[in-house]
Design a protein around this motif. Sequence first.
Motif, PDB file in Angstrom:
ATOM      1  N   ILE A  59      11.999   4.471   9.241  1.00  0.00           N
ATOM      2  CA  ILE A  59      12.223   2.517   9.554  1.00  0.00           C
ATOM      3  C   ILE A  59      10.540   2.332   9.577  1.00  0.00           C
ATOM      4  O   ILE A  59      10.653   1.638   9.725  1.00  0.00           O
ATOM      5  CB  ILE A  59      13.362   2.408  10.973  1.00  0.00           C
ATOM      6  N   THR A  60      10.350   2.773  10.846  1.00  0.00           N
ATOM      7  CA  THR A  60       8.702   2.646  11.280  1.00  0.00           C
ATOM      8  C   THR A  60       7.628   2.525  10.232  1.00  0.00           C
ATOM      9  O   THR A  60       6.917   1.039   9.489  1.00  0.00           O
ATOM     10  CB  THR A  60       8.262   3.088  12.393  1.00  0.00           C
ATOM     11  N   LYS A  61       8.163   3.568   8.921  1.00  0.00           N
ATOM     12  CA  LYS A  61       6.907   3.463   7.938  1.00  0.00           C
ATOM     13  C   LYS A  61       7.219   1.828   7.459  1.00  0.00           C
ATOM     14  O   LYS A  61       6.957   1.450   6.542  1.00  0.00           O
ATOM     15  CB  LYS A  61       7.079   4.532   7.458  1.00  0.00           C
ATOM     16  N   LEU A  62       8.594   1.796   7.161  1.00  0.00           N
ATOM     17  CA  LEU A  62       8.748   0.875   6.152  1.00  0.00           C
ATOM     18  C   LEU A  62       8.488  -0.103   6.516  1.00  0.00           C
ATOM     19  O   LEU A  62       7.993  -0.958   5.916  1.00  0.00           O
ATOM     20  CB  LEU A  62      10.395   0.738   5.959  1.00  0.00           C
ATOM     21  N   ALA A  63       8.732  -0.792   7.842  1.00  0.00           N
ATOM     22  CA  ALA A  63       8.107  -2.025   8.117  1.00  0.00           C
ATOM     23  C   ALA A  63       6.839  -2.059   8.367  1.00  0.00           C
ATOM     24  O   ALA A  63       6.261  -3.184   7.971  1.00  0.00           O
ATOM     25  CB  ALA A  63       8.970  -1.700   9.787  1.00  0.00           C
ATOM     26  N   GLU A  64       6.056  -0.729   8.574  1.00  0.00           N
ATOM     27  CA  GLU A  64       4.223  -0.981   8.289  1.00  0.00           C
ATOM     28  C   GLU A  64       4.089  -1.125   7.606  1.00  0.00           C
ATOM     29  O   GLU A  64       2.948  -1.665   6.724  1.00  0.00           O
ATOM     30  CB  GLU A  64       3.463   0.531   8.524  1.00  0.00           C
ATOM     31  N   ASP A  65       4.680  -0.536   6.076  1.00  0.00           N
ATOM     32  CA  ASP A  65       4.479  -0.996   4.679  1.00  0.00           C
ATOM     33  C   ASP A  65       4.550  -1.717   4.319  1.00  0.00           C
ATOM     34  O   ASP A  65       4.629  -2.972   2.802  1.00  0.00           O
ATOM     35  CB  ASP A  65       4.917  -0.049   3.540  1.00  0.00           C
ATOM     36  N   LEU A  66       5.497  -3.088   5.219  1.00  0.00           N
ATOM     37  CA  LEU A  66       6.409  -4.275   4.115  1.00  0.00           C
ATOM     38  C   LEU A  66       5.105  -5.421   3.710  1.00  0.00           C
ATOM     39  O   LEU A  66       5.319  -6.254   2.920  1.00  0.00           O
ATOM     40  CB  LEU A  66       6.753  -4.971   5.176  1.00  0.00           C
ATOM     41  N   GLY A  67       3.789  -5.480   4.507  1.00  0.00           N
ATOM     42  CA  GLY A  67       2.523  -6.533   3.455  1.00  0.00           C
ATOM     43  C   GLY A  67       2.482  -6.192   2.154  1.00  0.00           C
ATOM     44  O   GLY A  67       2.121  -7.233   1.616  1.00  0.00           O
ATOM     45  N   ASN A  68       3.065  -4.833   1.776  1.00  0.00           N
ATOM     46  CA  ASN A  68       2.421  -4.486   0.859  1.00  0.00           C
ATOM     47  C   ASN A  68       3.345  -4.103  -0.163  1.00  0.00           C
ATOM     48  O   ASN A  68       3.138  -4.087  -1.585  1.00  0.00           O
ATOM     49  CB  ASN A  68       1.655  -3.290   0.012  1.00  0.00           C
ATOM     50  N   LEU A  69       4.520  -4.893   0.391  1.00  0.00           N
ATOM     51  CA  LEU A  69       6.251  -4.349  -0.201  1.00  0.00           C
ATOM     52  C   LEU A  69       5.857  -5.235  -1.958  1.00  0.00           C
ATOM     53  O   LEU A  69       6.624  -5.102  -3.178  1.00  0.00           O
ATOM     54  CB  LEU A  69       7.255  -4.704   0.147  1.00  0.00           C
ATOM     55  N   VAL A  70       5.705  -7.166  -2.293  1.00  0.00           N
ATOM     56  CA  VAL A  70       5.615  -7.446  -2.241  1.00  0.00           C
ATOM     57  C   VAL A  70       4.897  -7.204  -3.856  1.00  0.00           C
ATOM     58  O   VAL A  70       5.284  -7.674  -4.825  1.00  0.00           O
ATOM     59  CB  VAL A  70       5.257  -8.706  -2.525  1.00  0.00           C
ATOM     60  N   GLN A  71       3.653  -6.452  -3.584  1.00  0.00           N
ATOM     61  CA  GLN A  71       2.592  -6.346  -4.499  1.00  0.00           C
ATOM     62  C   GLN A  71       2.531  -4.324  -5.009  1.00  0.00           C
ATOM     63  O   GLN A  71       1.964  -4.540  -5.747  1.00  0.00           O
ATOM     64  CB  GLN A  71       1.266  -5.922  -4.339  1.00  0.00           C
ATOM     65  N   ALA A  72       3.705  -3.970  -4.190  1.00  0.00           N
ATOM     66  CA  ALA A  72       4.094  -2.505  -4.786  1.00  0.00           C
ATOM     67  C   ALA A  72       4.559  -2.059  -6.190  1.00  0.00           C
ATOM     68  O   ALA A  72       5.022  -3.214  -7.124  1.00  0.00           O
ATOM     69  CB  ALA A  72       5.090  -1.955  -3.828  1.00  0.00           C
ATOM     70  N   SER A  73       3.819  -1.052  -6.187  1.00  0.00           N
ATOM     71  CA  SER A  73       4.719  -0.584  -8.041  1.00  0.00           C
ATOM     72  C   SER A  73       6.139  -0.443  -7.742  1.00  0.00           C
ATOM     73  O   SER A  73       6.810  -0.660  -7.050  1.00  0.00           O
ATOM     74  CB  SER A  73       4.064   1.226  -8.553  1.00  0.00           C
ATOM     75  N   LYS A  74       6.799  -0.296  -9.171  1.00  0.00           N
ATOM     76  CA  LYS A  74       7.990  -0.444  -9.462  1.00  0.00           C
ATOM     77  C   LYS A  74       8.811   0.949  -8.229  1.00  0.00           C
ATOM     78  O   LYS A  74       9.887   0.948  -7.484  1.00  0.00           O
ATOM     79  CB  LYS A  74       8.527  -0.185 -10.369  1.00  0.00           C
ATOM     80  N   GLU A  75       7.938   2.465  -8.774  1.00  0.00           N
ATOM     81  CA  GLU A  75       8.658   3.067  -8.055  1.00  0.00           C
ATOM     82  C   GLU A  75       8.341   2.445  -6.739  1.00  0.00           C
ATOM     83  O   GLU A  75       9.443   3.749  -5.400  1.00  0.00           O
ATOM     84  CB  GLU A  75       7.227   4.412  -8.476  1.00  0.00           C
TER      85      GLU A  75
END
Length: 162
Positions: A59-75
């Motif tokens: 969950i910590t990793k998910l929360a930290e990566d939220l900033g890039n989620l909208v531009q993230a790849s489909k995978e």
Amino acid sequence: MENHNDWYIDIVKEIGRHKDKFSKRDYKKYKLDLLLRMAKIVASFSADCFECQNFQGKITKLAEDLGNLVQASKEERKSYFKMINSILKHLQERHKLITEGENLGIWIGIGVAIGGGMGIVFGIGSDNIGMGIPIGAGIGIAIGSAIGSYMDAKAKKEGKVI
């Protein structure tokens, strides 16, 4: 290891830092409210549950990566949702929790099935199946809604809702 309540507070802050990057639609799409609720529950079970302790890091990793989620790849987005579902499945199976409105949906379905079946029986008896099915299904929806709402309220009172 850090106190579980401190960890949860850090997660709330981390998700809050990224909140302005999401539209209301994206906030809902990426299930950020669910992520917060799951984090709170995982924190409460972490002292006694090894899997919940492991999920804290994820969950910590998910929360930290939220900033890039909208531009993230489909995978990457697929991986995000897979982890959310994995945590949710664990909470439901191991800790016997339900999602909000789960009982309502189940019992409405049961009510429609039973009510529709009764409607067929009553319709055959009155030589008007066309009227029996909708009336029976309507009664089934009402009864199913009442039972499902009661069970959801009971689960919420018992703290069993994610």
